[in-house]
Design a protein around this motif. Sequence first.
Motif, PDB file in Angstrom:
ATOM      1  N   HIS A   9       0.830  -1.196   0.000  1.00  0.00           N
ATOM      2  CA  HIS A   9       0.000   0.000   0.000  1.00  0.00           C
ATOM      3  C   HIS A   9       0.870   1.253   0.000  1.00  0.00           C
ATOM      4  O   HIS A   9       0.596   2.237  -0.700  1.00  0.00           O
ATOM      5  N   HIS A  10       1.931   1.237   0.771  1.00  0.00           N
ATOM      6  CA  HIS A  10       2.844   2.380   0.818  1.00  0.00           C
ATOM      7  C   HIS A  10       3.586   2.537  -0.510  1.00  0.00           C
ATOM      8  O   HIS A  10       3.811   3.660  -0.988  1.00  0.00           O
ATOM      9  N   ILE A  11       3.963   1.418  -1.129  1.00  0.00           N
ATOM     10  CA  ILE A  11       4.707   1.491  -2.389  1.00  0.00           C
ATOM     11  C   ILE A  11       3.824   2.035  -3.508  1.00  0.00           C
ATOM     12  O   ILE A  11       4.230   2.907  -4.290  1.00  0.00           O
ATOM     13  N   VAL A  12       2.587   1.554  -3.592  1.00  0.00           N
ATOM     14  CA  VAL A  12       1.705   1.932  -4.697  1.00  0.00           C
ATOM     15  C   VAL A  12       1.246   3.381  -4.578  1.00  0.00           C
ATOM     16  O   VAL A  12       1.247   4.138  -5.555  1.00  0.00           O
ATOM     17  N   LEU A  13       0.864   3.802  -3.379  1.00  0.00           N
ATOM     18  CA  LEU A  13       0.247   5.115  -3.215  1.00  0.00           C
ATOM     19  C   LEU A  13       1.239   6.218  -2.853  1.00  0.00           C
ATOM     20  O   LEU A  13       0.830   7.383  -2.746  1.00  0.00           O
ATOM     21  N   HIS A  14       2.494   5.887  -2.662  1.00  0.00           N
ATOM     22  CA  HIS A  14       3.468   6.918  -2.317  1.00  0.00           C
ATOM     23  C   HIS A  14       4.651   6.974  -3.268  1.00  0.00           C
ATOM     24  O   HIS A  14       5.550   7.798  -3.081  1.00  0.00           O
ATOM     25  N   SER A  15       4.676   6.105  -4.272  1.00  0.00           N
ATOM     26  CA  SER A  15       5.771   6.139  -5.235  1.00  0.00           C
ATOM     27  C   SER A  15       5.365   6.951  -6.454  1.00  0.00           C
ATOM     28  O   SER A  15       4.265   6.773  -6.993  1.00  0.00           O
ATOM     29  N   PRO A  16       6.201   7.856  -6.917  1.00  0.00           N
ATOM     30  CA  PRO A  16       5.842   8.662  -8.098  1.00  0.00           C
ATOM     31  C   PRO A  16       5.895   7.888  -9.412  1.00  0.00           C
ATOM     32  O   PRO A  16       5.518   8.427 -10.457  1.00  0.00           O
ATOM     33  N   GLU A  17       6.361   6.641  -9.377  1.00  0.00           N
ATOM     34  CA  GLU A  17       6.511   5.876 -10.603  1.00  0.00           C
ATOM     35  C   GLU A  17       5.251   5.110 -10.993  1.00  0.00           C
ATOM     36  O   GLU A  17       5.105   4.722 -12.147  1.00  0.00           O
ATOM     37  N   VAL A  18       4.333   4.876 -10.048  1.00  0.00           N
ATOM     38  CA  VAL A  18       3.203   3.983 -10.292  1.00  0.00           C
ATOM     39  C   VAL A  18       2.206   4.603 -11.265  1.00  0.00           C
ATOM     40  O   VAL A  18       1.771   3.977 -12.241  1.00  0.00           O
ATOM     41  N   PHE A  19       1.829   5.855 -11.063  1.00  0.00           N
ATOM     42  CA  PHE A  19       0.811   6.501 -11.877  1.00  0.00           C
ATOM     43  C   PHE A  19       1.413   7.456 -12.906  1.00  0.00           C
ATOM     44  O   PHE A  19       0.760   8.398 -13.342  1.00  0.00           O
ATOM     45  N   ARG A  20       2.648   7.207 -13.292  1.00  0.00           N
ATOM     46  CA  ARG A  20       3.261   8.052 -14.324  1.00  0.00           C
ATOM     47  C   ARG A  20       2.548   7.857 -15.664  1.00  0.00           C
ATOM     48  O   ARG A  20       2.369   8.797 -16.429  1.00  0.00           O
ATOM     49  N   HIS A  21       2.124   6.630 -15.949  1.00  0.00           N
ATOM     50  CA  HIS A  21       1.327   6.320 -17.143  1.00  0.00           C
ATOM     51  C   HIS A  21      -0.041   5.850 -16.653  1.00  0.00           C
ATOM     52  O   HIS A  21      -0.186   4.759 -16.110  1.00  0.00           O
ATOM     53  N   LEU A  22      -1.077   6.681 -16.852  1.00  0.00           N
ATOM     54  CA  LEU A  22      -2.413   6.400 -16.322  1.00  0.00           C
ATOM     55  C   LEU A  22      -3.382   6.213 -17.478  1.00  0.00           C
ATOM     56  O   LEU A  22      -3.619   7.129 -18.271  1.00  0.00           O
ATOM     57  N   ASP A  23      -3.938   5.010 -17.568  1.00  0.00           N
ATOM     58  CA  ASP A  23      -4.908   4.671 -18.606  1.00  0.00           C
ATOM     59  C   ASP A  23      -6.276   4.505 -17.957  1.00  0.00           C
ATOM     60  O   ASP A  23      -6.529   3.518 -17.257  1.00  0.00           O
ATOM     61  N   LEU A  24      -7.156   5.476 -18.178  1.00  0.00           N
ATOM     62  CA  LEU A  24      -8.504   5.440 -17.602  1.00  0.00           C
ATOM     63  C   LEU A  24      -9.547   4.937 -18.592  1.00  0.00           C
ATOM     64  O   LEU A  24     -10.739   4.920 -18.260  1.00  0.00           O
TER      65      LEU A  24
END
Length: 487
Positions: free
Chosen positions: A48-63
């Motif tokens: 949870h900390h890695i996904v929601l606090h890392s700037p790399e996770v949502f760099r490419h966001l496909d909605l």
Amino acid sequence: MGPLIVPDSSLPTTLADLLSNSLVLRQTAPYLPVSALYSLAATSKSLHHIVLHSPEVFRHLDLSTVKSAVVPYAPLDSGGISWRSERMDESLTEDEFYSGPLRGIFSKLERRRLLQNVHTLVLDGLSVPADLVREIIAEDRFNVRILSIREAKNLNERKLMQVLRYAVRPTRPQGSPRIKGIYFFGPREPAPKPDAQSNKKPSPTISRGVMSSQGAQIGAEWNLKSSEALNTALARTEDKWYQCTGRVLAKRPSLEWAETLKACEGIIFFDVVLCRGPRHDPTKAFVSEGPTTGVPNPASYLNPAIATVALGPSGCETCHSCPEGAAAFGQSPVSQFPLLSPLPLHSASIRAAQMPHTIDGSRPPPLFVRCEECLKGRWCERCHKWWDEDCYTGSAIAQRTELQQTEFTEAVQASGASHLAAKKTIKVIGVRRDCFGCGHTCIDCKELFIRQCRTCRNEYCIEDNDASSDTRCDWCNYTSRRTLEMY
């Protein structure tokens, strides 16, 4: 200072240990949908900390695959019934109504301080009004570099063009706009096909002739695959803009879009480019000053237009070049190259979006693209051969010129050879419309597909006339009783 704690090397490496490496996380996260990322974050506190606090996770966001981003309401054109049933504020505008789901998602990402990390945003097929695009481009809470709004719904194109022209105005603040690339004109990425076929029985379909049979459909599919494989092998790349694809866009953009791209040139890049033919250059095009005959001159000036025809890497059929010069990646200005599909997953730079990937790792092929007006009378729509202005002047109407016929007749008379032998030695260029299904074709394609009926002596196409044979047209080959059908 306490004792140094050394992790036990005997313990196995966990998924959290792997994803805590920013390099591994940056290479892995773009392949996971948003639902999978949130499911992963719900498994443990460390993830949870890695996904929601890392700037790399949502760099490419496909909605585009998120269900909550889809507008579940009916259109407002039904008398406002759906509008009133929701008991919404009367001051709510139509753009605010249709952008509600995406605004809610952006609000959640902003509260969690994740919206600033998004550099590539994919909104293909969703409800994206022009006001929302303006916010993504102009507001500081967004940090989007590449935006994809292909096949977006409820998007006013005129309003979008006004937004783009205002964003690139000469008096804009320094460093703006942050957005550098927009995917808008091409088709969205196809949905992945499921591996396992469904056990449901296919629904019965009405037979519509020979072409609707299973064998014909399989043959057409294999012909399409073989054609795509041949184009890829000749161009050494799978990018449609660098192949002999012909018309790349299903719908021709308006001239207003060409003016908008001209204003955004060098600032915002798109998945199309402007045609660089000599007729679009006022210093090279011919401007007539005398009385006109009602037919435009083949060398007259043309307003800026978007290039919609991909001509392949070989160039003109005669000189293998073009007057404006081919666009070579890495040498020509970056404004001459379109953004390629699919979008880059691991980078938000324009170079990564424009770079063609060759199948053998060699140097990218040259890019030859034109608008249809610059190719009138000089481009075969079947085999995609074309001739530039220096090799063939062409004509305003798509027919072979009288000069070609005269030269052909003189050559036959001078050589004393037969008509067929002289026809093989003389290369006739230019195109004409021999078949409404095939479009404008060259002389080589006419010899392959156009036949003359032995009965009525009329010309016909052996591919578009399904009931025809190699010697008779579909009308003469039809043996049943003929009746005149008025309606």
